[in-house]
Design an enzyme around this catalytic site. Sequence first.
Site, PDB file in Angstrom:
ATOM      1  N   GLN A 190      17.460 171.772 -35.426  1.00 17.04           N
ATOM      2  CA  GLN A 190      18.690 171.179 -35.556  1.00 17.04           C
ATOM      3  C   GLN A 190      19.637 172.124 -36.217  1.00 17.04           C
ATOM      4  O   GLN A 190      19.687 172.224 -37.585  1.00 17.04           O
ATOM      5  CB  GLN A 190      18.600 169.719 -36.305  1.00 17.04           C
ATOM      6  N   GLN A 192      23.201 172.545 -35.979  1.00 19.09           N
ATOM      7  CA  GLN A 192      24.572 172.191 -36.330  1.00 19.09           C
ATOM      8  C   GLN A 192      24.454 171.590 -37.790  1.00 19.09           C
ATOM      9  O   GLN A 192      23.551 170.897 -38.025  1.00 19.09           O
ATOM     10  CB  GLN A 192      25.079 171.117 -35.384  1.00 19.09           C
ATOM     11  N   GLY A 318      21.620 160.863 -33.597  1.00 17.01           N
ATOM     12  CA  GLY A 318      21.418 160.061 -32.539  1.00 17.01           C
ATOM     13  C   GLY A 318      21.298 160.899 -31.330  1.00 17.01           C
ATOM     14  O   GLY A 318      20.439 160.828 -30.599  1.00 17.01           O
ATOM     15  N   GLY A 319      21.917 161.961 -31.396  1.00 19.94           N
ATOM     16  CA  GLY A 319      21.888 162.981 -30.229  1.00 19.94           C
ATOM     17  C   GLY A 319      22.280 164.312 -30.875  1.00 19.94           C
ATOM     18  O   GLY A 319      23.276 164.335 -31.692  1.00 19.94           O
ATOM     19  N   MET A 320      22.134 165.404 -29.870  1.00 18.68           N
ATOM     20  CA  MET A 320      22.682 166.680 -30.313  1.00 18.68           C
ATOM     21  C   MET A 320      22.736 167.223 -29.022  1.00 18.68           C
ATOM     22  O   MET A 320      21.999 167.404 -28.047  1.00 18.68           O
ATOM     23  CB  MET A 320      21.447 167.489 -31.217  1.00 18.68           C
ATOM     24  N   GLU A 321      24.188 168.100 -28.945  1.00 21.84           N
ATOM     25  CA  GLU A 321      24.755 168.325 -27.456  1.00 21.84           C
ATOM     26  C   GLU A 321      24.038 169.654 -27.193  1.00 21.84           C
ATOM     27  O   GLU A 321      24.882 170.568 -26.755  1.00 21.84           O
ATOM     28  CB  GLU A 321      26.178 168.303 -27.574  1.00 21.84           C
ATOM     29  N   ASN A 322      22.652 170.183 -27.441  1.00 28.73           N
ATOM     30  CA  ASN A 322      22.429 171.453 -27.198  1.00 28.73           C
ATOM     31  C   ASN A 322      22.496 171.545 -25.707  1.00 28.73           C
ATOM     32  O   ASN A 322      22.122 170.767 -24.873  1.00 28.73           O
ATOM     33  CB  ASN A 322      20.787 171.709 -27.602  1.00 28.73           C
ATOM     34  N   HIS A 345      27.656 160.613 -24.613  1.00 27.20           N
ATOM     35  CA  HIS A 345      28.290 161.356 -25.829  1.00 27.20           C
ATOM     36  C   HIS A 345      27.849 163.129 -25.663  1.00 27.20           C
ATOM     37  O   HIS A 345      28.777 163.667 -25.586  1.00 27.20           O
ATOM     38  CB  HIS A 345      28.170 160.778 -27.184  1.00 27.20           C
ATOM     39  N   GLU A 346      26.689 163.035 -25.569  1.00 27.51           N
ATOM     40  CA  GLU A 346      26.035 164.337 -25.836  1.00 27.51           C
ATOM     41  C   GLU A 346      26.323 164.948 -24.377  1.00 27.51           C
ATOM     42  O   GLU A 346      26.419 166.404 -24.454  1.00 27.51           O
ATOM     43  CB  GLU A 346      24.515 164.451 -26.017  1.00 27.51           C
ATOM     44  N   HIS A 349      29.890 166.459 -24.348  1.00 24.91           N
ATOM     45  CA  HIS A 349      30.076 167.656 -25.349  1.00 24.91           C
ATOM     46  C   HIS A 349      29.975 168.953 -24.461  1.00 24.91           C
ATOM     47  O   HIS A 349      30.585 170.044 -24.718  1.00 24.91           O
ATOM     48  CB  HIS A 349      29.080 167.850 -26.302  1.00 24.91           C
ATOM     49  N   GLU A 368      34.274 166.313 -32.036  1.00 27.75           N
ATOM     50  CA  GLU A 368      33.821 165.123 -31.906  1.00 27.75           C
ATOM     51  C   GLU A 368      34.942 164.088 -31.371  1.00 27.75           C
ATOM     52  O   GLU A 368      34.375 163.000 -30.637  1.00 27.75           O
ATOM     53  CB  GLU A 368      33.301 164.658 -32.985  1.00 27.75           C
ATOM     54  N   ASP A 424      29.570 169.358 -43.225  1.00 29.87           N
ATOM     55  CA  ASP A 424      28.884 168.093 -42.947  1.00 29.87           C
ATOM     56  C   ASP A 424      30.221 167.013 -43.185  1.00 29.87           C
ATOM     57  O   ASP A 424      30.277 166.090 -42.576  1.00 29.87           O
ATOM     58  CB  ASP A 424      28.170 167.597 -43.313  1.00 29.87           C
ATOM     59  N   TYR A 432      35.284 161.519 -35.306  1.00 29.01           N
ATOM     60  CA  TYR A 432      34.963 160.809 -34.365  1.00 29.01           C
ATOM     61  C   TYR A 432      35.823 159.682 -33.765  1.00 29.01           C
ATOM     62  O   TYR A 432      36.489 159.984 -32.588  1.00 29.01           O
ATOM     63  CB  TYR A 432      33.622 160.030 -34.514  1.00 29.01           C
ATOM     64  N   ARG A 605      16.536 158.691 -38.316  1.00 35.46           N
ATOM     65  CA  ARG A 605      17.886 158.884 -37.796  1.00 35.46           C
ATOM     66  C   ARG A 605      18.783 158.663 -39.072  1.00 35.46           C
ATOM     67  O   ARG A 605      19.007 157.508 -39.533  1.00 35.46           O
ATOM     68  CB  ARG A 605      18.219 157.926 -36.770  1.00 35.46           C
ATOM     69  N   LYS A 607      21.729 158.234 -39.625  1.00 35.53           N
ATOM     70  CA  LYS A 607      22.988 157.025 -39.639  1.00 35.53           C
ATOM     71  C   LYS A 607      22.454 155.660 -40.093  1.00 35.53           C
ATOM     72  O   LYS A 607      23.333 154.891 -40.678  1.00 35.53           O
ATOM     73  CB  LYS A 607      23.447 156.934 -38.034  1.00 35.53           C
TER      74      LYS A 607
HETATM   75  N1  BES Z   1      27.205 166.983 -32.758  1.00 35.68           N
HETATM   76  C1  BES Z   1      26.840 165.738 -33.210  1.00 35.68           C
HETATM   77  C2  BES Z   1      25.542 165.705 -34.063  1.00 35.68           C
HETATM   78  C3  BES Z   1      25.972 166.697 -35.299  1.00 35.68           C
HETATM   79  C4  BES Z   1      27.063 166.714 -35.875  1.00 35.68           C
HETATM   80  C5  BES Z   1      24.834 167.437 -35.846  1.00 35.68           C
HETATM   81  C6  BES Z   1      27.512 167.287 -37.033  1.00 35.68           C
HETATM   82  C7  BES Z   1      25.082 168.142 -36.950  1.00 35.68           C
HETATM   83  C8  BES Z   1      26.109 168.262 -37.688  1.00 35.68           C
HETATM   84  C9  BES Z   1      26.254 164.816 -31.938  1.00 35.68           C
HETATM   85  O1  BES Z   1      26.971 164.985 -30.764  1.00 35.68           O
HETATM   86  C10 BES Z   1      26.761 163.305 -32.422  1.00 35.68           C
HETATM   87  O2  BES Z   1      27.999 163.280 -32.561  1.00 35.68           O
HETATM   88  N2  BES Z   1      25.830 162.434 -32.585  1.00 35.68           N
HETATM   89  C11 BES Z   1      26.127 161.182 -32.900  1.00 35.68           C
HETATM   90  C12 BES Z   1      26.291 160.278 -31.674  1.00 35.68           C
HETATM   91  C13 BES Z   1      27.532 159.790 -31.060  1.00 35.68           C
HETATM   92  C14 BES Z   1      27.529 159.110 -29.995  1.00 35.68           C
HETATM   93  C15 BES Z   1      28.541 159.244 -32.267  1.00 35.68           C
HETATM   94  C16 BES Z   1      24.819 160.456 -33.686  1.00 35.68           C
HETATM   95  O3  BES Z   1      23.930 161.609 -33.728  1.00 35.68           O
HETATM   96  O4  BES Z   1      24.944 159.510 -34.178  1.00 35.68           O
HETATM   97 ZN    ZN Z   2      28.990 164.663 -30.840  1.00 33.68          ZN
END
Ligand code: BES
Ligand code: ZN
Length: 652
Positions: A190, A192, A318-322, A345-346, A349, A368, A424, A432, A605, A607
């Site tokens: 991970q 980012q 939740g997800g990462m846009e690799n 979302h991903e 990206h 974002e 961060d 967002y 997770r 969040k």
């Molecule tokens: N790029 C982010 C995840 C991220 C942000 C990783 C900053 C490391 C540092 C990813 O696209 C993201 O925003 N994920 C969200 C989901 C979204 C629907 C808001 C998440 O993980 O909750």
């Molecule tokens: Zn994102």
Amino acid sequence: MSLRIAVAGVSLLALAVSACSRNNETPAATQDGAGEEHAAIDASVVTEAAAAWAALADPNERDAFTYANYRDIRVTNVDLDLTVDFEAKVLAGTAELDFERLSDSVNRIILDTNDLTIDLVEARVDDAWITTGYKLTPDDPQLGSSLAINFPDEADRVRINYKTSPGAGGLQWLSPEQTASGEHPFLFSQNQAIYARSMAPVQDTPAVRLTYSARIKTQPELVAVMSAEQDEGPRDGDYSFRMPQPIPSYLLAIAIGDLDFRPIGDHMGVYAESYIVDAATAEFEDTPLMEEAIEQFYGPYLWGRYDMIVLPPSFPFGGMENPRLSFLTPTLVAGDKSLTNVVAHELAHSWSGNLVTNATWRDAWLNEGFTVYVENRTMEALYGEDRAVMERALDLESLKRDVREAERPELTALKMPKDIANPDVPFSQVSYAGGMFFLKFLEERFGREVFDDFLRNYFDNFAFQAISTEDFLAYFAENLWAKNPGAVTKAEIDAWIYEPGLPDTIEAPQSDAFERVAMQQAAWLGGGDVEGIETGAWTTHEWLHFINTLPDDLGTEQMAALDGRFDLSNSQNAEIAFAWYMLAIKGGYEPAIEPLEEFLKRVGRGKFIYRLYQALVDNDRGEWGQSVYQVARPGYHPIAQARIDGIFGDAN
Ligand code: BES
Ligand code: ZN
């Protein structure tokens, strides 16, 4: 610089005048019947604003979170050759870097590393490798160590022999017992925002893009996948990857485990451990439709395949846009597609973020905020306006919370201040939802069709580039605002981008469904019977609205009544369970505690778990929270561990 502004200014003016005299379709022109004279005056407003914004851009600003001398010399490609040692939790091998000199005199490249052991550095001169000098600075807890490599003028490549550390911030090594099958280990990255440097020596800034290739040797029973063209050969432990499109380092990604694969359509599919692969494939079966929708709005998907991998529950996001391979938490697999906005979302990206990238983390809203906007448009296209409005209404609630809880007012404007403590910080709902609502505001003022065209051109114009907020503003002024100078004012735009707090031009999403929920809730809170709450066909979103708007001091009796009827403590929907546990912690509702413990031990997770642990601390249950954490901690990702260690102070 000033020359460029002046030139842009002239073209802006010309554009604005001709646009307004040619057509009368734009809302502002229709409203006040603007003639050429008016338009010229208005256009000068645009020109002046554009000049003022351009003056805010500091051409010498560098990304504060990298050591790299990326404005003198740029890495353009990296070839990795790594062996995976699950016993030692180490990747070991070589990274060969190609670079491009931006100034003639440079013969030193500075790279980012974090907990890497450097064994040997060589430079290639006339096809021969020669050992070269290097210097590794002492470790900074946040930034790691810079690796400065000196090489002769004739050198055209650098090769670094290195190993990662078992504690690498961007890598999570799972033992077989920590996976669903219990039989094989798992590794995922991970990277980012600034953890790519714990996986490979790179210029770890979003301002630099590079292509890559990788050869990965691991146990033959495991499958390796990367953010690249996947290896299509046999499952033999020896895999090769190639990423022909240039990406910023934070999108370098790898996952290795006992993975199955199921296709969805001709260029998509799902990787996951077998226990969840079929459920995930069904959950995400609409992804091809999402891609079609986004392509129709904003132009072709430029990355070839789009696959998804469902990671173990310790995945901290939740997800990462690799690129080519989004990484997803298994908590999205709810059974009813109610949480697939994260997939949208991903995927989104692939345009906002991966194609057009924030130049520094101060501009994270460009990644974002745009992505939440595209995500929401996608959900609307697939599932209708009601769902999109509900999702925006929920976003607004969390945006208000984050604005309220911001450590300082400067962190509530889209452009982050220069002195953010770490990369961060910009990833709150300000970037967002705040970014999304800003783009909604523009959409509303300029009209959807015009705005969609603008965005399509924006993605095309800046494809494979890194840009700043001010680059966006210049492009916006010239290509959107100048065509309809009356549509917005500079003060309105500045309120979003540079001024703290929620702008008063923010949309208040009106959800009829949520209003009906509110009525049910009010009737019950006003003394009605719990059996009288008509939840009929409530979706996850309606449940979330219902729970999130319950008073904190609801009382355990009322909570028990709800729980008795709806079994919320055991909800299998992670979002609903999380919302309910937050309320349970605040209200001291005991029957939820055991399922909460189970949740905290199963799900990593961020969040969810950051706020749950924080709520435990804030509500006199810190000790219990810490005892749960002690058991759960080894299963969490290093990123999550560091965050939660912070919540409990030094005690861990
Ligand atoms: N790029 C982010 C995840 C991220 C942000 C990783 C900053 C490391 C540092 C990813 O696209 C993201 O925003 N994920 C969200 C989901 C979204 C629907 C808001 C998440 O993980 O909750
Ligand atoms: Zn994102």
